[in-house]
Design a protein around this motif. Structure first.
Motif, short mmCIF file in Angstrom:
data_model
loop_
_atom_site.label_atom_id
_atom_site.label_comp_id
_atom_site.label_asym_id
_atom_site.label_seq_id
_atom_site.Cartn_x
_atom_site.Cartn_y
_atom_site.Cartn_z
N ARG A 1 0.84 -1.20 0.00
CA ARG A 1 0.00 0.00 0.00
C ARG A 1 0.87 1.25 0.00
O ARG A 1 1.83 1.34 0.78
CB ARG A 1 -0.93 0.02 1.23
CG ARG A 1 -2.00 -1.09 1.19
CD ARG A 1 -3.04 -0.71 0.19
NE ARG A 1 -3.95 -1.77 -0.21
CZ ARG A 1 -5.13 -2.02 0.34
NH1 ARG A 1 -5.53 -1.33 1.37
NH2 ARG A 1 -5.90 -2.95 -0.14
N ALA A 2 0.52 2.21 -0.83
CA ALA A 2 1.28 3.45 -0.90
C ALA A 2 1.00 4.31 0.33
O ALA A 2 -0.16 4.57 0.66
CB ALA A 2 0.91 4.23 -2.17
N VAL A 3 2.07 4.72 1.00
CA VAL A 3 1.93 5.53 2.21
C VAL A 3 2.98 6.64 2.20
O VAL A 3 4.00 6.54 1.51
CB VAL A 3 2.11 4.69 3.50
CG1 VAL A 3 1.08 3.58 3.57
CG2 VAL A 3 3.52 4.11 3.59
N ASN A 4 2.72 7.67 2.98
CA ASN A 4 3.71 8.74 3.18
C ASN A 4 4.75 8.24 4.18
O ASN A 4 4.45 8.14 5.37
CB ASN A 4 3.03 9.99 3.75
CG ASN A 4 1.91 10.51 2.89
OD1 ASN A 4 0.74 10.15 3.09
ND2 ASN A 4 2.23 11.34 1.93
N ARG B 1 -5.68 -2.35 -7.54
CA ARG B 1 -7.04 -2.46 -7.00
C ARG B 1 -8.09 -1.96 -7.98
O ARG B 1 -9.28 -2.23 -7.82
CB ARG B 1 -7.13 -1.67 -5.69
CG ARG B 1 -6.39 -2.33 -4.57
CD ARG B 1 -6.49 -1.55 -3.30
NE ARG B 1 -5.50 -0.48 -3.23
CZ ARG B 1 -5.62 0.58 -2.46
NH1 ARG B 1 -6.69 0.73 -1.72
NH2 ARG B 1 -4.69 1.49 -2.44
N ALA C 1 -6.93 9.28 -7.26
CA ALA C 1 -5.90 8.37 -6.74
C ALA C 1 -4.58 9.08 -6.51
O ALA C 1 -3.82 8.71 -5.62
CB ALA C 1 -5.70 7.21 -7.71
N ALA D 1 -4.30 12.28 -5.77
CA ALA D 1 -4.56 13.55 -5.08
C ALA D 1 -3.54 13.82 -3.98
O ALA D 1 -3.34 14.98 -3.60
CB ALA D 1 -5.97 13.55 -4.49
N GLY D 2 -2.91 12.79 -3.47
CA GLY D 2 -1.93 12.99 -2.41
C GLY D 2 -0.51 13.11 -2.92
O GLY D 2 0.44 13.12 -2.13
N THR E 1 -8.84 2.87 4.25
CA THR E 1 -8.87 2.16 2.97
C THR E 1 -9.52 0.79 3.14
O THR E 1 -10.35 0.37 2.30
CB THR E 1 -7.44 1.99 2.42
OG1 THR E 1 -6.88 3.27 2.20
CG2 THR E 1 -7.45 1.22 1.11
N GLU F 1 -13.03 -0.75 1.34
CA GLU F 1 -13.02 -1.97 0.53
C GLU F 1 -13.82 -3.10 1.16
O GLU F 1 -13.94 -4.18 0.57
CB GLU F 1 -11.57 -2.41 0.31
CG GLU F 1 -10.76 -1.41 -0.51
CD GLU F 1 -9.29 -1.78 -0.63
OE1 GLU F 1 -8.84 -2.68 0.11
OE2 GLU F 1 -8.60 -1.16 -1.46
N SER G 1 -6.04 12.08 1.61
CA SER G 1 -5.62 11.51 0.33
C SER G 1 -5.57 9.99 0.44
O SER G 1 -5.55 9.44 1.54
CB SER G 1 -4.23 12.02 -0.03
OG SER G 1 -3.27 11.47 0.86
N PRO G 2 -5.52 9.27 -0.69
CA PRO G 2 -5.38 7.82 -0.60
C PRO G 2 -4.14 7.39 0.20
O PRO G 2 -4.19 6.39 0.93
CB PRO G 2 -5.25 7.39 -2.07
CG PRO G 2 -6.00 8.45 -2.83
CD PRO G 2 -5.71 9.72 -2.07
N LEU G 3 -3.06 8.13 0.08
CA LEU G 3 -1.85 7.79 0.84
C LEU G 3 -2.11 7.84 2.34
O LEU G 3 -1.67 6.98 3.10
CB LEU G 3 -0.71 8.75 0.48
CG LEU G 3 -0.21 8.76 -0.96
CD1 LEU G 3 0.79 9.90 -1.16
CD2 LEU G 3 0.43 7.44 -1.32
N LEU G 4 -2.83 8.85 2.76
CA LEU G 4 -3.12 8.99 4.19
C LEU G 4 -4.18 7.98 4.63
O LEU G 4 -4.12 7.47 5.75
CB LEU G 4 -3.58 10.42 4.49
CG LEU G 4 -2.50 11.50 4.32
CD1 LEU G 4 -3.11 12.89 4.47
CD2 LEU G 4 -1.40 11.32 5.35
N ASN H 1 -4.45 5.06 3.62
CA ASN H 1 -3.79 3.77 3.80
C ASN H 1 -3.13 3.66 5.17
O ASN H 1 -2.82 2.56 5.63
CB ASN H 1 -2.71 3.56 2.72
CG ASN H 1 -3.31 3.19 1.38
OD1 ASN H 1 -4.44 2.73 1.30
ND2 ASN H 1 -2.55 3.38 0.31
N LEU H 2 -2.90 4.79 5.82
CA LEU H 2 -2.29 4.80 7.15
C LEU H 2 -3.32 5.00 8.26
O LEU H 2 -3.25 4.37 9.31
CB LEU H 2 -1.26 5.93 7.25
CG LEU H 2 0.08 5.77 6.56
CD1 LEU H 2 0.89 7.06 6.70
CD2 LEU H 2 0.85 4.60 7.16
#
Lengths: 158, 294
Positions: A53-56, A114, A126, A128-129, B78, B82, B103-106, B108-109
């Motif tokens: 999963r893509a994360v910061n 996904r 997708a 946006a971050g 996320t 799902e 955002s999707p990145l955030l 996911n956390l």
């Protein structure tokens, strides 16, 4: 403290301070594709895949990531072949300064895993971050659409 | 370095162990869930972080014979989006709301427990879950289940660990809706609101009307709820409820919006929510249309 990480398929044990972030650890260990931007989770330049999963990575403590699998841009191509998302970005000219590109590619890989056939609106949501100060996003959206087609086995758009 | 004052990160494997670690840290420990707020804002007196990721808080399950969905506090946003158990609830309103959070990145956390525990006043999640009548199970040596409305910010009152969030599954006579106003889809809300209405024999049996980012934390607006009870959710009832919401004294100015602008937003938001709710119940033949709402 000791941190167990599988980075790009390689099992590693690293030393990290308890308050060190995954971004700081990875860059110190030589994974320079992981960029530091804002440091607050707003720009996305530091994105990596954490267990797919893509994360910061600027917001993940290295200690919390211990035991996880991390993928950086260094780990997605093999045998001299670029990943289809990389190739689509290259062919579509979806790169200018390149600072955001590793994170944009990794976010796209997570997203397309996904949603293999996304609409343009879904693509824009997708990423946006992941901020890009150069392109205006049009070429990245086109490249992601193209990458999706390549990964589905359809005709390339580029 | 990220958090130079942190001297220890521990990862317990049971709730009992986790809570003992918290108690024995003598006020210098904090729960580490998704970690977003910790890294951004961790006060320097938090020298120990207790990582909850190895605790059994990752399941989404039906409970109470399907009347409730139980969500582990460490489930990410996320994962919620799902989940086949979450997607159909309230015509997808939960998933739609989560899609506008960060955002999707955030996402996911960020975890659901962490998001509620942070108690951000602009939280979209808090607003909708409060309207849905969600409860939170907490652990402080023993388990307690409390109404989300009664859950105080973790830092100020209780250091109990959120373990599960319990969301009622709507029956056939209940509908809900959520509305957010922000500069962009993912931005912090200038204001958000939500409604959840139960219908019995063609009349509104119960109503929950909530506004958040006012700029205070989400809270029910009882004056608006009272305007809806025992009505058939006709145009007049919706108008009266929206007007009552706009008179809510808690609407104030901050850096994001003026109080007057928030009044307009809330009135519009409540009307939109109630129209959608009406269309989702057997009262859905009213004359107002969403297109006609200003």
């Amino acid at each position: 403290m000791k941190i167990d990480l599988t980075v790009n398929g390689k099992d590693l044990v690293m030393d990290a301070a308890p308050g060190e972030t995954l971004l700081e650890l990875l860059r110190r260990e030589g994974y320079k594709s992981v960029k530091k931007g804002c440091g607050t989770g707003d720009c996305g330049a530091c994105a990596v895949l954490l267990n797919g999963r893509a994360v910061n990575s600027c917001l993940v403590l290295a200690a919390k990531a211990s035991g996880s699998a991390v993928t950086t841009i260094e780990g997605i191509s093999g045998d001299g072949e670029l990943h289809p998302v990389q190739q689509a970005f290259l062919d579509g000219g979806a790169i200018q300064c390149g600072y955001c590109t590793p994170s944009m590619v990794l976010t796209t890989i997570d997203f397309l895993s996904r949603n293999p056939d996304p609409s343009d609106d879904e693509i824009r949501a997708a990423i946006a971050g992941n901020l890009c100060r150069c392109t205006g996003y049009d070429k990245q959206v086109a490249a992601i659409r193209d990458a999706a087609a390549r990964m589905r086995g359809g005709p390339h758009e580029a | 370095m990220g958090l130079p004052h942190v001297t220890s990160v521990v990862r317990p494997t049971s709730l009992e162990e986790a809570y003992d670690l918290l108690i024995n840290a003598d006020g210098a420990a904090r729960w580490l869930a998704g970690g977003i707020d910790i890294v951004r804002q961790s006060p320097s007196d938090d020298t120990t972080l207790i990582d909850i990721s190895a605790l059994p808080l990752h399941d989404i399950t039906p409970e109470q014979e399907g009347r409730v969905v139980s969500i582990g506090a460490a489930v990410t946003l996320t994962e919620l989006m799902e989940s086949p158990l979450i997607a159909p609830l309230h015509h997808g309103e939960l998933v739609s709301m989560f899609a506008g959070v960060a955002s999707p990145l955030l996402r996911n956390l960020a975890t659901l427990g962490g998001s509620l525990g942070s108690c951000h006043p602009w939280s979209d999640i808090h607003t909708l879950l409060l309207a849905l009548g969600a409860h939170v199970e907490v652990y402080d040596g023993s388990y307690h289940t409390v109404d989300l409305a009664d859950v105080a910010p973790q830092r100020s009152v209780s250091r109990a660990l959120y373990t599960r969030i319990l969301i009622p599954v709507p029956n056939g006579n209940q509908a809900a809706s959520f509305e957010k106003f922000a500069r962009t889809k993912f931005d912090v809300a200038l204001l958000n609101c939500a409604c959840c209405i139960s219908i019995d024999a063609g009349r509104v049996e119960s109503a929950r009307v909530v506004a958040g980012g006012t700029p205070a934390r989400a809270a029910r607006i009882q004056a608006a709820e009272a305007r809806l009870l025992d009505t058939n959710l006709d145009d007049a009832a919706i108008r009266h409820a929206a007007d009552a919401a706009a008179d809510e004294p808690g609407l104030r100015e901050d850096v994001r919006a003026s109080a007057e602008y928030r009044r307009v937003l809330l009135k519009t938001g409540i009307r939109r929510c109630l129209l959608r709710v009406r269309s989702r119940t057997d009262l859905g033949s009213g004359s107002l249309t969403e297109r006609g709402v200003s």
